[in-house]
Structure formats: structure tokens, C-alpha cells
Design an enzyme around this catalytic site. Structure first.
Site, PDB file in Angstrom:
ATOM      1  N   ARG A   1       0.837  -1.215   0.000  1.00 11.82           N
ATOM      2  CA  ARG A   1       0.000   0.000   0.000  1.00 11.82           C
ATOM      3  C   ARG A   1       0.859   1.247   0.000  1.00 11.82           C
ATOM      4  O   ARG A   1       2.031   1.210   0.385  1.00 11.82           O
ATOM      5  CB  ARG A   1      -0.934   0.022   1.214  1.00 11.82           C
ATOM      6  CG  ARG A   1      -0.230  -0.015   2.577  1.00 11.82           C
ATOM      7  CD  ARG A   1      -0.134   1.313   3.258  1.00 11.82           C
ATOM      8  NE  ARG A   1       0.737   1.272   4.424  1.00 11.82           N
ATOM      9  CZ  ARG A   1       2.026   1.565   4.396  1.00 11.82           C
ATOM     10  NH1 ARG A   1       2.624   1.890   3.276  1.00 11.82           N
ATOM     11  NH2 ARG A   1       2.750   1.515   5.510  1.00 11.82           N
TER      12      ARG A   1
ATOM     13  N   GLU B   1      -0.421   9.819   8.820  1.00 12.46           N
ATOM     14  CA  GLU B   1       0.702   8.979   9.256  1.00 12.46           C
ATOM     15  C   GLU B   1       0.772   8.932  10.771  1.00 12.46           C
ATOM     16  O   GLU B   1       0.672   9.962  11.441  1.00 12.46           O
ATOM     17  CB  GLU B   1       1.995   9.559   8.669  1.00 12.46           C
ATOM     18  CG  GLU B   1       2.894   8.538   8.059  1.00 12.46           C
ATOM     19  CD  GLU B   1       2.259   7.738   6.924  1.00 12.46           C
ATOM     20  OE1 GLU B   1       1.726   6.634   7.205  1.00 12.46           O
ATOM     21  OE2 GLU B   1       2.274   8.195   5.783  1.00 12.46           O
ATOM     22  N   HIS B   2       0.936   7.715  11.284  1.00  6.52           N
ATOM     23  CA  HIS B   2       1.025   7.477  12.733  1.00  6.52           C
ATOM     24  C   HIS B   2      -0.255   7.905  13.457  1.00  6.52           C
ATOM     25  O   HIS B   2      -0.208   8.348  14.598  1.00  6.52           O
ATOM     26  CB  HIS B   2       2.261   8.158  13.336  1.00  6.52           C
ATOM     27  CG  HIS B   2       3.539   7.530  12.861  1.00  6.52           C
ATOM     28  ND1 HIS B   2       4.126   6.463  13.501  1.00  6.52           N
ATOM     29  CD2 HIS B   2       4.309   7.788  11.777  1.00  6.52           C
ATOM     30  CE1 HIS B   2       5.217   6.103  12.834  1.00  6.52           C
ATOM     31  NE2 HIS B   2       5.349   6.897  11.786  1.00  6.52           N
TER      32      HIS B   2
ATOM     33  N   ASP C   1      -3.107   5.707  12.960  1.00  5.37           N
ATOM     34  CA  ASP C   1      -3.945   4.493  13.103  1.00  5.37           C
ATOM     35  C   ASP C   1      -3.900   3.901  14.507  1.00  5.37           C
ATOM     36  O   ASP C   1      -4.944   3.575  15.081  1.00  5.37           O
ATOM     37  CB  ASP C   1      -3.622   3.445  12.023  1.00  5.37           C
ATOM     38  CG  ASP C   1      -2.191   2.938  12.005  1.00  5.37           C
ATOM     39  OD1 ASP C   1      -1.347   3.486  12.744  1.00  5.37           O
ATOM     40  OD2 ASP C   1      -1.912   1.979  11.252  1.00  5.37           O
TER      41      ASP C   1
ATOM     42  N   GLY D   1       8.816   0.986   3.010  1.00  3.54           N
ATOM     43  CA  GLY D   1       7.665   1.681   3.592  1.00  3.54           C
ATOM     44  C   GLY D   1       6.382   1.436   2.809  1.00  3.54           C
ATOM     45  O   GLY D   1       5.393   2.137   2.989  1.00  3.54           O
TER      46      GLY D   1
ATOM     47  N   SER E   1       4.893  -1.503   2.838  1.00  2.00           N
ATOM     48  CA  SER E   1       4.192  -2.542   3.557  1.00  2.00           C
ATOM     49  C   SER E   1       4.339  -3.946   2.981  1.00  2.00           C
ATOM     50  O   SER E   1       3.378  -4.715   2.927  1.00  2.00           O
ATOM     51  CB  SER E   1       2.717  -2.149   3.613  1.00  2.00           C
ATOM     52  OG  SER E   1       2.131  -2.735   4.692  1.00  2.00           O
ATOM     53  N   SER E   2       5.567  -4.269   2.579  1.00  2.00           N
ATOM     54  CA  SER E   2       5.810  -5.622   2.078  1.00  2.00           C
ATOM     55  C   SER E   2       5.551  -6.640   3.178  1.00  2.00           C
ATOM     56  O   SER E   2       5.027  -7.726   2.931  1.00  2.00           O
ATOM     57  CB  SER E   2       7.256  -5.752   1.593  1.00  2.00           C
ATOM     58  OG  SER E   2       8.137  -5.337   2.604  1.00  2.00           O
TER      59      SER E   2
ATOM     60  N   ASP F   1      -2.163  -1.147   7.484  1.00  2.00           N
ATOM     61  CA  ASP F   1      -1.559  -1.921   6.398  1.00  2.00           C
ATOM     62  C   ASP F   1      -2.373  -3.175   6.088  1.00  2.00           C
ATOM     63  O   ASP F   1      -2.631  -3.500   4.925  1.00  2.00           O
ATOM     64  CB  ASP F   1      -0.126  -2.326   6.771  1.00  2.00           C
ATOM     65  CG  ASP F   1       0.710  -1.129   7.154  1.00  2.00           C
ATOM     66  OD1 ASP F   1       0.275   0.004   6.880  1.00  2.00           O
ATOM     67  OD2 ASP F   1       1.795  -1.317   7.736  1.00  2.00           O
TER      68      ASP F   1
ATOM     69  N   LYS G   1      11.150  -2.673   9.617  1.00  4.16           N
ATOM     70  CA  LYS G   1      10.272  -2.749  10.780  1.00  4.16           C
ATOM     71  C   LYS G   1      10.907  -3.563  11.894  1.00  4.16           C
ATOM     72  O   LYS G   1      10.655  -3.369  13.057  1.00  4.16           O
ATOM     73  CB  LYS G   1       8.986  -3.450  10.358  1.00  4.16           C
ATOM     74  CG  LYS G   1       7.795  -2.537  10.276  1.00  4.16           C
ATOM     75  CD  LYS G   1       6.567  -3.382  10.213  1.00  4.16           C
ATOM     76  CE  LYS G   1       5.402  -2.584   9.672  1.00  4.16           C
ATOM     77  NZ  LYS G   1       4.267  -3.430   9.359  1.00  4.16           N
TER      78      LYS G   1
HETATM   79  C1  GLA Z   1       3.567   1.357   9.710  1.00  6.88           C
HETATM   80  C2  GLA Z   1       2.526   0.640  10.545  1.00  6.88           C
HETATM   81  C3  GLA Z   1       1.148   1.249  10.331  1.00  6.88           C
HETATM   82  C4  GLA Z   1       1.182   2.763  10.554  1.00  6.88           C
HETATM   83  C5  GLA Z   1       2.318   3.398   9.761  1.00  6.88           C
HETATM   84  C6  GLA Z   1       2.497   4.855  10.076  1.00  6.88           C
HETATM   85  O1  GLA Z   1       3.339   1.141   8.358  1.00  6.88           O
HETATM   86  O2  GLA Z   1       2.489  -0.739  10.211  1.00  6.88           O
HETATM   87  O3  GLA Z   1       0.219   0.631  11.174  1.00  6.88           O
HETATM   88  O4  GLA Z   1       1.275   3.060  11.900  1.00  6.88           O
HETATM   89  O5  GLA Z   1       3.554   2.755  10.008  1.00  6.88           O
HETATM   90  O6  GLA Z   1       1.386   5.591   9.666  1.00  6.88           O
END
Ligand code: GLA
Length: 462
Positions: A37, A43-44, A46, A141, A143-144, A188, A232
Site C-alpha cells: 500500500r 501517518e502514525h 492508526d 515503507g 508494507s511488504s 496496512d 520494521k
Molecule cells: C507502519 C505501521 C502502520 C502505521 C504506519 C504509520 O506502516 O504498520 O500501522 O502506523 O507505520 O502511519
């Protein structure tokens, strides 16, 4: 469009033929895909129970799989730099050492194994042989890792006939992925499961709700990779968890302030709870509210203990405990609570305004919100880095109406909103202004700067 479809079918044909070679004994197999995605804004927010505005992309994880009769899981990767993984499914599946990619697959198994008792079943999930093929660079970043968790979980859901619907699965996996160590929110997994072709998602949390907004026809999202890896599972995860803890404490301090001042009980556990509460008017003038509550920006553990009237051990137990079982260790300089909250509350407001802008085709205004979001991520939340800042700066000079970091930050990619007719010029400008400094030879930059199409969520494709 057709070209993209042909490329996908070629991908599926390749993974199928590799699977047959690696698992010749498999009688039949299926193929599933789960997308990565990009987050357009939010951002930050959720994990604070506040909204986000992402879209699923074409790039993602493809998994070719056949079930086994026993409880063994054997997973190979088309990329030889990821070693084969093999484990037995059990009620408690011990993780591999930190940083091993197999932990994302194990996270899906552990989550759904834990879910079985809710169905009053005390059996083990069935094993599988699988081959994974991914085309999202790790640490970019995009989301793999969640795409891998989602792909594995969708397969388990189908093969074990669990019939978990997408929204509930997204909620389970948001918590389940913490098996890997980062205290992530739910954006994600929800995006990878519920993405829709041509649509941006507005996601709200607790409970999870998704609205779809058509992506404007005249614009495209161009992703630029900063070439700084933000994994991560490594140090970025520590910095990420620190932000989560700072927000939890910020919510506790707001609750304490309200309870003392208004002599009333209030249920604020997450920052987003303030918006739902009868004290939501405090959000109208956020700077003023933060100045009233927080006498300063940074708080040491001792200062927190005085503010919250809780002893230090109780604070550690309640606010520093991570899902992995370990405890967050605060830096001796203290935690930066006030500026983190300023980012979260203003960012949530930008998400609401962005949704309206996209719906009403006010794209220049949306672009400005993207730039503001980046500034706030960089200065108040401190999740940017010089390379991301540089990309955003030169994007502005090359025709992007909006540009910002996407995902957790600390490296990875920027998202850029560019008019469809200006894409080639934008790409050339970015290559000249950024990538040429890293790569001295002439080469293709299509792996680092590319257009993303809003795509469908995880599904069985063959
Ligand atoms: C990562 C986390 C998400 C979100 C973003 C920041 O991708 O997996 O849940 O917190 O950082 O927006």
C-alpha cells in the site's frame, strides 16, 4: 492496463512453474496475491484510533501454495537472499530470531491458531508447502511485511475453511503482526485486504470502518524510493515503538488533566478517544489545549510519575509493556510528548480535510495538506530523514502538487501527487535531482521511481 494484466499472468505462470520444480510431489496448487500500500495522508494516526487515507497498489506478494496432510509448513522464496523456512504448527509457535522474514508467516499462523478456540475448536491448522514471490523492496515503507502476513493469512483462512470476513481478519492481523515486535496500527492489513481498484480508502479504527473514494482521473501517484532502508524489524522498530508509547502516555496525561480539572471520570485510553468524548471541543484550538495541559515538551519517567500521580513501576507496567512481552526502555533525555500529540491531532484533521478535497476534486488544496503533513512528520513526529526531506523538496520544484513520506518513515519512500500529463517531466527532474547523485552509471531507475495504481485487495488469483 492490458500490459499490466499480461505482466501479472506472466508472474503467475513463472511462480507456478517454479513451484512445480520445488515441490514435485504436490498434486495441485493455488495462487493468491496480497498487495502492498501507499498511504496518501494520515501517518502514525492508526494506532491512536484516528483515520488514514491509503490505497492498495499493484506491487505485492504472490504465494503459490498446496496444503499438506500434516502440521508442517515449508516456505521458499523466489528471491535467494531469503532463506527457506520450515516449522511445525503448534498452539504456541516460537518466533525465529529477530529480523528473520519467516516471522511474518509465523505471525499469520499464530494469529489464526489463537483464533480457533473462539470457534470452540482445539485442533491445529493444516500445514502447507508454499513459494513466495514479492515485488516490493523490503524496508521501502510500502508494507511488504504486512502483505506477506495478509497473503499467508488469506491462504490459511481458505484452506482451513475458517470463513473469517475481511474486516475481522484485518483486525485480528493488526494485533497478530505484533508477534514480530513492532506495535503497529491496523492500516496496512486493512488496506491489503480491502483495497479496491481505482479507489482511495478512508479507514477509521475501533471499530474498523472503510469508505471508498474514487481516485481523481487526472492525477497519478508517483512513488520515489529514498534508498534508505527502514526495516520494521530493526532499529526503526524501536523508534516506532517509542512513538506509540509517547502517544499512550499523552492520552493518559490528557485524561488526568480532564479528571483533575473537571472532577469527572473520563475514558480516554487512546488519543482518538478524545475526539469521540464530550471533551472533543478541546481539539478545536489544539495549540492552546496542548499549552494548557503540558507545561513542557519532554518528560522523564520521574516527571511522568509526578504528573500522573503513579509510581514509576506502575507506569512501566501499564504504558511501556509491548505486545511481544518486552518493555520499552525510555531514553534518559525523556519522552517528547507534546510535539508528538500536536502531530497526531493536526494530522487527523488533515485526513478529514483531504477526504473532502479528493471528493470535491480540490487537488491543489489536497497537495498543500500533503506538504504540511510531511513537515509535521519531520518536525513534530521526527520520523523523516535528510534523504526523504530532500526528495520532498525537489518534488515541489518538479511539478508535484503534493509530496510527503509514506508509511512509518525513518527511510523508505515518498508519495507524490502529479498531474497525469506532467509525469514524465516529474520523473526526469527527480532522476536528475536525486538518483543521479547515487548512481554514477547510466541505468534504469524504474525500480526506484514508479507510478502506482489503486488496486484490489488480497484475493485468490488461480
Ligand atoms: C507502519 C505501521 C502502520 C502505521 C504506519 C504509520 O506502516 O504498520 O500501522 O502506523 O507505520 O502511519
Amino acid at each position: 492496463m492490458n500490459g499490466a494484466r499480461e505482466m501479472l499472468s506472466e508472474r503467475y505462470a513463472n511462480i507456478a512453474s517454479n513451484f512445480r520444480k520445488l515441490f514435485p510431489e504436490a498434486e495441485y496448487f493455488s495462487i493468491y496475491r496480497a498487495p502492498g500500500r501507499v498511504n496518501l495522508i494520515g501517518e502514525h494516526t492508526d494506532y491512536n484510533g484516528l483515520p488514514v487515507l491509503p490505497m492498495a497498489i499493484r506491487q505485492g506478494i504472490t504465494i503459490c501454495i498446496s496444503p499438506r496432510d500434516d502440521n508442517k509448513v515449508v516456505i521458499k522464496n523466489t528471491d535467494p537472499s531469503f532463506e527457506d523456512i520450515e516449522f511445525e504448527i503448534d498452539f504456541q509457535i516460537p518466533p525465529y530470531p529477530k529480523g528473520n522474514w519467516g516471522n511474518y508467516c509465523k505471525a499469520a499462523f499464530q494469529t489464526l491458531q489463537d483464533y480457533l478456540p473462539q470457534k470452540k475448536e482445539k485442533k491445529l491448522l493444516c500445514g502447507m508447502n508454499a513459494l513466495i514471490d514479492g515485488n516490493i523492496p523490503a524496508g521501502s515503507g510500502l508494507s511488504s511485511s504486512s502483505a506477506l502476513v495478509v497473503a499467508t493469512a488469506v491462504v490459511i483462512n481458505d484452506f482451513n475453511k475458517l470463513n473469517i470476513d475481511k474486516l475481522f481478519l484485518a483486525e485480528l492481523l493488526a494485533v497478530g503482526e505484533r508477534y514480530v515486535g513492532a506495535e503497529g496500527g491496523g492500516m496496512d492489513q486493512a488496506t491489503s485486504l480491502s483495497g479496491k481498484s481505482g479507489m482511495v480508502l478512508k479507514i477509521d479504527f475501533f471499530p474498523l470502518r472503510i469508505e471508498y473514494i474514487p481516485f481523481p482521473e487526472n492525477y497519478v501517484i508517483v512513488v520515489c524510493n529514498s534508498l534508505v532502508e527502514a526495516k520494521k524489524s530493526a532499529s526503526a522498530s524501536l523508534a516506532y515503538n517509542q512513538r506509540v508509547v509517547e502517544c499512550r502516555l499523552g492520552a493518559a496525561m490528557i485524561r488526568k488533566f480532564i479528571e483533575d480539572k473537571y472532577k469527572t471520570r473520563c475514558d480516554i485510553d487512546l488519543l482518538g478517544d478524545l475526539k469521540k468524548s464530550r471533551f472533543s471541543y478541546l481539539l478545536k484550538n489544539i495549540d492552546n489545549t496542548l499549552d494548557r495541559i503540558f507545561p513542557k515538551n519532554d518528560f522523564t519517567l520521574t516527571e511522568l510519575s509526578l504528573f500522573l500521580k503513579m509510581d514509576e513501576e506502575a507506569i512501566r507496567e501499564r504504558y511501556f509493556k509491548l505486545k511481544s512481552g518486552s518493555h520499552f526502555e525510555p531514553p534518559s533525555s525523556g519522552l517528547k510528548i507534546k510535539s508528538r500529540l500536536r502531530h497526531v491531532f493536526t494530522e487527523a484533521e488533515r485526513v478529514e480535510r483531504s477526504k473532502e478535497c479528493i471528493e470535491n476534486q480540490k487537488m491543489d488544496e489536497f497537495g498543500q495538506l500533503m506538504y504540511q503533513s510531511h513537515k509535521s512528520c519531520a518536525e513534530d513526529y521526527e520520523v523523516s530523514c535528510p534523504e526523504l526531506d530532500r526528495l520532498v523538496e525537489i518534488a515541489g520544484g518538479n511539478g508535484a502538487i503534493g509530496s510527503r513520506l509514506t508509511g512509518a518513515g525513518f527511510g523508505g519512500c515518498t508519495v507524490n501527487m502529479v498531474h497525469r500529463q506532467k509525469v514524465d517531466k516529474f520523473k526526469k527532474g527527480m532522476i536528475h535531482g536525486y538518483y543521479k547523485n547515487y548512481f554514477k552509471k547510466e541505468q534504469s531507475f524504474s525500480d526506484y521511481i514508479f507510478v502506482c495504481q489503486p488496486s484490489n485487495g488480497a484475493q485468490k488469483v488461480m
